[in-house]
Design an enzyme around this catalytic site. Structure first.
Site, short mmCIF file in Angstrom:
data_model
loop_
_atom_site.label_atom_id
_atom_site.label_comp_id
_atom_site.label_asym_id
_atom_site.label_seq_id
_atom_site.Cartn_x
_atom_site.Cartn_y
_atom_site.Cartn_z
N CYS A 136 80.57 -19.16 39.54
CA CYS A 136 79.82 -17.92 39.74
C CYS A 136 80.37 -16.82 38.85
O CYS A 136 81.49 -16.88 38.37
CB CYS A 136 79.90 -17.49 41.20
SG CYS A 136 78.90 -18.51 42.31
N HIS A 151 77.70 -12.07 41.74
CA HIS A 151 77.99 -11.43 43.02
C HIS A 151 79.22 -10.54 42.95
O HIS A 151 79.97 -10.57 41.97
CB HIS A 151 78.15 -12.49 44.12
CG HIS A 151 79.28 -13.46 43.93
ND1 HIS A 151 80.59 -13.15 44.22
CD2 HIS A 151 79.29 -14.74 43.49
CE1 HIS A 151 81.36 -14.19 43.98
NE2 HIS A 151 80.59 -15.18 43.52
#
Length: 195
Positions: A171, A155
């Protein structure tokens, strides 16, 4: 004849080595993307973590995404033994994740609802609507193993100064312009390998 100092010689070699890298132009962005990205503080970009077309270092099939957590690089493998390299921030050692997954879903300016484990560690984190203050940034690619959500994502970020570091809860964070570029290039079901 004067000899060059070792640090100067190494700097020159690194500069010449960089000549093998070809910059990749920024993708076109919507007016909303431009407006919201302008609200996120900018950070001076370290050239090591720029977006480049390079010789493929992964050996994987074209279309595969490979994340090298030690080098803090994400590679999108291209035909003809090339890859697009993007700088990333990766999981802190305690929260790092490796494995093979696929992109099961893609979202623009996604809402963020932190997982229960993260809320337990950091009670101050809370649901955040998509936008410039959202930690997921401009785009998110949701990683699944089979039908199971890994809870890990590739992301964007609202903290671009952290690209190149191990700081996340697992992440893979990218500069917003880079995650938009990647998002535009890959479909759902793209294979992702995190090493």
């Amino acid at each position: 004849m004067r000899l060059l100092s070792l640090p100067l010689l190494l700097a020159m070699m690194m500069a010449l080595g960089g000549c093998n890298y070809k910059g990749v132009p920024d993708p076109q962005v919507s007016s909303r993307d431009a407006e919201w990205m302008a609200q996120i503080p900018t950070a001076e970009e370290d050239p090591r973590f720029g977006r480049y077309l390079i010789d493929d270092p992964t050996g994987e099939a074209p279309g595969t995404i490979v994340v090298d957590t030690k080098e803090r690089q994400l590679y999108l493998v291209q035909p003809n033994r090339k890859a697009i390299q993007y700088g990333v921030a990766v999981g802190d050692e305690a929260y790092g994740w490796t494995g093979t997954s696929t992109i099961a879903r893609k979202a623009e300016w996604p809402d963020w609802n932190p997982p229960a484990e993260m809320k337990a560690r950091w009670p101050h984190v809370q649901y955040t609507k998509g936008g410039p203050s959202n930690p997921l940034g401009a785009r998110a690619l949701y990683l699944y193993e089979g039908n199971k959500d890994t809870l890990y994502r590739i992301h964007g970020t609202n903290e671009p100064e952290k690209i190149g570091f191990a700081v996340s809860s697992g992440c893979i964070r990218m500069r917003n312009i880079d995650v938009i570029d990647l998002y535009n290039r890959v479909p759902v079901n793209t294979k992702v390998i995190v090493r």
